[in-house]
Design a protein around this motif. Structure first.
Motif, PDB file in Angstrom:
ATOM      1  N   GLY A  12       9.951  -7.413  11.092  1.00  0.00           N
ATOM      2  CA  GLY A  12       9.901  -6.548   9.928  1.00  0.00           C
ATOM      3  C   GLY A  12      10.896  -5.418  10.059  1.00  0.00           C
ATOM      4  O   GLY A  12      11.762  -5.402  10.945  1.00  0.00           O
ATOM      5  N   PHE A  13      10.763  -4.447   9.179  1.00  0.00           N
ATOM      6  CA  PHE A  13      11.662  -3.295   9.193  1.00  0.00           C
ATOM      7  C   PHE A  13      10.828  -2.040   8.971  1.00  0.00           C
ATOM      8  O   PHE A  13       9.895  -2.032   8.163  1.00  0.00           O
ATOM      9  N   SER A  14      11.170  -0.996   9.685  1.00  0.00           N
ATOM     10  CA  SER A  14      10.495   0.284   9.494  1.00  0.00           C
ATOM     11  C   SER A  14      11.544   1.386   9.449  1.00  0.00           C
ATOM     12  O   SER A  14      12.632   1.264  10.017  1.00  0.00           O
ATOM     13  N   SER A  15      11.206   2.452   8.769  1.00  0.00           N
ATOM     14  CA  SER A  15      12.123   3.590   8.679  1.00  0.00           C
ATOM     15  C   SER A  15      11.324   4.850   8.405  1.00  0.00           C
ATOM     16  O   SER A  15      10.171   4.799   7.969  1.00  0.00           O
ATOM     17  N   ARG A  16      11.960   5.963   8.675  1.00  0.00           N
ATOM     18  CA  ARG A  16      11.390   7.267   8.350  1.00  0.00           C
ATOM     19  C   ARG A  16      12.437   8.019   7.545  1.00  0.00           C
ATOM     20  O   ARG A  16      13.595   8.107   7.971  1.00  0.00           O
ATOM     21  N   SER A  17      12.050   8.526   6.404  1.00  0.00           N
ATOM     22  CA  SER A  17      13.014   9.197   5.541  1.00  0.00           C
ATOM     23  C   SER A  17      12.452  10.519   5.047  1.00  0.00           C
ATOM     24  O   SER A  17      11.242  10.764   5.090  1.00  0.00           O
ATOM     25  N   TYR A  18      13.362  11.366   4.562  1.00  0.00           N
ATOM     26  CA  TYR A  18      12.981  12.694   4.096  1.00  0.00           C
ATOM     27  C   TYR A  18      13.687  13.007   2.782  1.00  0.00           C
ATOM     28  O   TYR A  18      14.813  12.547   2.544  1.00  0.00           O
ATOM     29  N   ILE A  19      13.028  13.784   1.940  1.00  0.00           N
ATOM     30  CA  ILE A  19      13.702  14.398   0.802  1.00  0.00           C
ATOM     31  C   ILE A  19      13.346  15.874   0.797  1.00  0.00           C
ATOM     32  O   ILE A  19      12.235  16.275   1.152  1.00  0.00           O
ATOM     33  N   SER A  71       0.846  -1.191   0.000  1.00  0.00           N
ATOM     34  CA  SER A  71       0.000   0.000   0.000  1.00  0.00           C
ATOM     35  C   SER A  71       0.883   1.243   0.000  1.00  0.00           C
ATOM     36  O   SER A  71       1.738   1.403   0.872  1.00  0.00           O
ATOM     37  N   LEU A  72       0.680   2.107  -0.996  1.00  0.00           N
ATOM     38  CA  LEU A  72       1.420   3.363  -1.101  1.00  0.00           C
ATOM     39  C   LEU A  72       0.441   4.521  -1.075  1.00  0.00           C
ATOM     40  O   LEU A  72      -0.555   4.515  -1.798  1.00  0.00           O
ATOM     41  N   ASN A  73       0.722   5.501  -0.250  1.00  0.00           N
ATOM     42  CA  ASN A  73      -0.077   6.721  -0.182  1.00  0.00           C
ATOM     43  C   ASN A  73       0.905   7.873  -0.021  1.00  0.00           C
ATOM     44  O   ASN A  73       1.379   8.149   1.083  1.00  0.00           O
ATOM     45  N   ILE A  74       1.229   8.521  -1.123  1.00  0.00           N
ATOM     46  CA  ILE A  74       2.333   9.470  -1.130  1.00  0.00           C
ATOM     47  C   ILE A  74       1.943  10.776  -1.814  1.00  0.00           C
ATOM     48  O   ILE A  74       1.014  10.812  -2.620  1.00  0.00           O
ATOM     49  N   SER A  84       4.114  -1.002   3.323  1.00  0.00           N
ATOM     50  CA  SER A  84       3.345   0.241   3.216  1.00  0.00           C
ATOM     51  C   SER A  84       4.291   1.437   3.280  1.00  0.00           C
ATOM     52  O   SER A  84       5.312   1.399   3.975  1.00  0.00           O
ATOM     53  N   VAL A  85       3.943   2.463   2.537  1.00  0.00           N
ATOM     54  CA  VAL A  85       4.652   3.740   2.587  1.00  0.00           C
ATOM     55  C   VAL A  85       3.609   4.842   2.701  1.00  0.00           C
ATOM     56  O   VAL A  85       2.715   4.945   1.863  1.00  0.00           O
ATOM     57  N   GLU A  86       3.720   5.622   3.751  1.00  0.00           N
ATOM     58  CA  GLU A  86       2.844   6.774   3.954  1.00  0.00           C
ATOM     59  C   GLU A  86       3.701   8.033   3.872  1.00  0.00           C
ATOM     60  O   GLU A  86       4.673   8.178   4.611  1.00  0.00           O
ATOM     61  N   GLY A  87       3.353   8.918   2.950  1.00  0.00           N
ATOM     62  CA  GLY A  87       4.116  10.149   2.788  1.00  0.00           C
ATOM     63  C   GLY A  87       3.292  11.372   3.115  1.00  0.00           C
ATOM     64  O   GLY A  87       2.058  11.344   3.044  1.00  0.00           O
ATOM     65  N   ARG A  88       3.970  12.446   3.455  1.00  0.00           N
ATOM     66  CA  ARG A  88       3.266  13.702   3.719  1.00  0.00           C
ATOM     67  C   ARG A  88       4.178  14.885   3.426  1.00  0.00           C
ATOM     68  O   ARG A  88       5.414  14.767   3.460  1.00  0.00           O
ATOM     69  N   VAL A  89       3.552  16.021   3.154  1.00  0.00           N
ATOM     70  CA  VAL A  89       4.278  17.264   2.897  1.00  0.00           C
ATOM     71  C   VAL A  89       4.500  17.969   4.230  1.00  0.00           C
ATOM     72  O   VAL A  89       3.544  18.289   4.937  1.00  0.00           O
ATOM     73  N   LEU A  90       5.770  18.209   4.566  1.00  0.00           N
ATOM     74  CA  LEU A  90       6.088  18.937   5.792  1.00  0.00           C
ATOM     75  C   LEU A  90       6.157  20.438   5.553  1.00  0.00           C
ATOM     76  O   LEU A  90       5.668  21.225   6.348  1.00  0.00           O
ATOM     77  N   THR A  91       6.798  20.817   4.449  1.00  0.00           N
ATOM     78  CA  THR A  91       6.992  22.227   4.118  1.00  0.00           C
ATOM     79  C   THR A  91       6.857  22.411   2.616  1.00  0.00           C
ATOM     80  O   THR A  91       7.399  21.614   1.844  1.00  0.00           O
ATOM     81  N   SER A 119       9.841  20.082   1.676  1.00  0.00           N
ATOM     82  CA  SER A 119      10.348  18.986   2.498  1.00  0.00           C
ATOM     83  C   SER A 119       9.250  17.938   2.648  1.00  0.00           C
ATOM     84  O   SER A 119       8.119  18.253   3.039  1.00  0.00           O
ATOM     85  N   LEU A 120       9.574  16.686   2.335  1.00  0.00           N
ATOM     86  CA  LEU A 120       8.617  15.588   2.353  1.00  0.00           C
ATOM     87  C   LEU A 120       9.104  14.474   3.275  1.00  0.00           C
ATOM     88  O   LEU A 120      10.298  14.183   3.346  1.00  0.00           O
ATOM     89  N   GLU A 121       8.155  13.843   3.961  1.00  0.00           N
ATOM     90  CA  GLU A 121       8.458  12.749   4.890  1.00  0.00           C
ATOM     91  C   GLU A 121       7.796  11.467   4.402  1.00  0.00           C
ATOM     92  O   GLU A 121       6.663  11.479   3.914  1.00  0.00           O
ATOM     93  N   PHE A 122       8.499  10.328   4.572  1.00  0.00           N
ATOM     94  CA  PHE A 122       7.988   9.026   4.157  1.00  0.00           C
ATOM     95  C   PHE A 122       8.206   8.010   5.277  1.00  0.00           C
ATOM     96  O   PHE A 122       9.330   7.837   5.761  1.00  0.00           O
ATOM     97  N   ASN A 123       7.125   7.348   5.681  1.00  0.00           N
ATOM     98  CA  ASN A 123       7.206   6.303   6.698  1.00  0.00           C
ATOM     99  C   ASN A 123       7.014   4.951   6.028  1.00  0.00           C
ATOM    100  O   ASN A 123       5.975   4.686   5.407  1.00  0.00           O
TER     101      ASN A 123
END
Length: 262
Positions: free
Chosen positions: A157-164, A62-65, A129-136, A143-147
């Motif tokens: 499992g594995f989880s991470s939080r990343s930014y671009i 599931s991707l919601n970006i 699953s990847v959940e993304g949101r706009v920070l700025t 600036s965007l965040e992805f969980n």
């Protein structure tokens, strides 16, 4: 209970101009460039094999970006960088040759079904699953965040939080050296040491961290909110898995002097 919606994509007279005038004109154009309008790109794929939604045992991705509406070189660049980032964090087999998020999603399901047929005794549903949101989203920076959360068997499992971070005019990625002056690293190390209670005069790894060469460095993932900056080291980057992600938050006004993009 997980929901498994059907596959869906929401996209929903010649004369010379002096260099000074040209520069002012270009600066004015950039300043007037409208901010990108983000909407949600949603992709859901579910395996039909041994799937019982009532038992919550279906393999799915599931991707919601965030995704930019409209055309234009800037918007295409933003979407291309978002797509490549999500592919990179989801490429659990490090194949890194996917042409699109749709092909990656379908490959994830196909690989699960192949594994389930070859090893039915170890048939545990995969999940990603990847959940993304706009920070700025300002004229200075996007600036965007992805969980990410992923499980493909094994002990856990594995989880991470990343930014671009993106240039709002071109849509291109802003690297750490594009964002901060050289002095920011020393400042951030001081904040890290205080928040993690590393004794003054001791090495950065003296309390159990494992920075390479025992030398502090900025994380790959840095996010910008309206009132703070997030420095994020994911599991395994500078500490053991049991430590989880290491996150340092810095009030934005305290670091403004180090910004290069303002």
């Amino acid at each position: 209970m997980y929901l498994y919606p059907e596959f869906n994509i929401a996209f929903t007279v010649k004369k010379l101009v002096s260099p000074l005038i040209l520069l002012l004109f270009l600066a004015g154009c950039q300043k007037d460039t409208p901010a990108p309008e983000f909407e949600a790109l949603i992709i859901d794929e579910v395996s039909d094999r041994d799937c019982d939604p009532d038992e919550e045992n279906c393999a799915y991705i599931s991707l919601n970006i965030p995704w930019v509406a409209g055309t234009g070189a800037r918007n295409k660049s933003i979407n291309r960088n978002i797509e490549q980032h999500v592919i990179n964090i989801l490429d659990y087999q490090e194949e890194n040759n996917f042409s699109s998020l749709e092909s990656l999603s379908q490959t994830f399901i196909d690989n699960y079904e192949t594994s389930a047929m070859e090893f039915p005794e170890y048939n545990i549903p995969w999940e990603a699953s990847v959940e993304g949101r706009v920070l700025t989203n300002t004229p200075e920076i996007i600036s965007l965040e992805f969980n990410l959360a992923i499980f493909t068997g094994g002990a856990h499992g594995f989880s991470s939080r990343s930014y671009i971070n993106l240039n709002p005019q071109t849509g291109e990625i802003l690297k750490n050296e594009d964002l901060f002056t050289a002095d920011f690293k020393e400042y951030a190390e001081g904040v890290f040491r205080v928040k993690k209670e590393i004794p003054e005069g001791e090495s950065i790894n003296s309390t159990g961290y494992f920075f390479e060469n025992d030398s502090f460095y900025l994380p790959q993932n840095i996010g910008f909110l309206k009132n703070k900056i997030i420095l994020r080291y994911n599991a395994y980057e500078v500490a053991s898995y049991s430590e989880g992600g290491i996150q340092i938050e810095i009030p934005r006004e305290e670091a403004t002097d180090f910004f290069k993009f303002l």
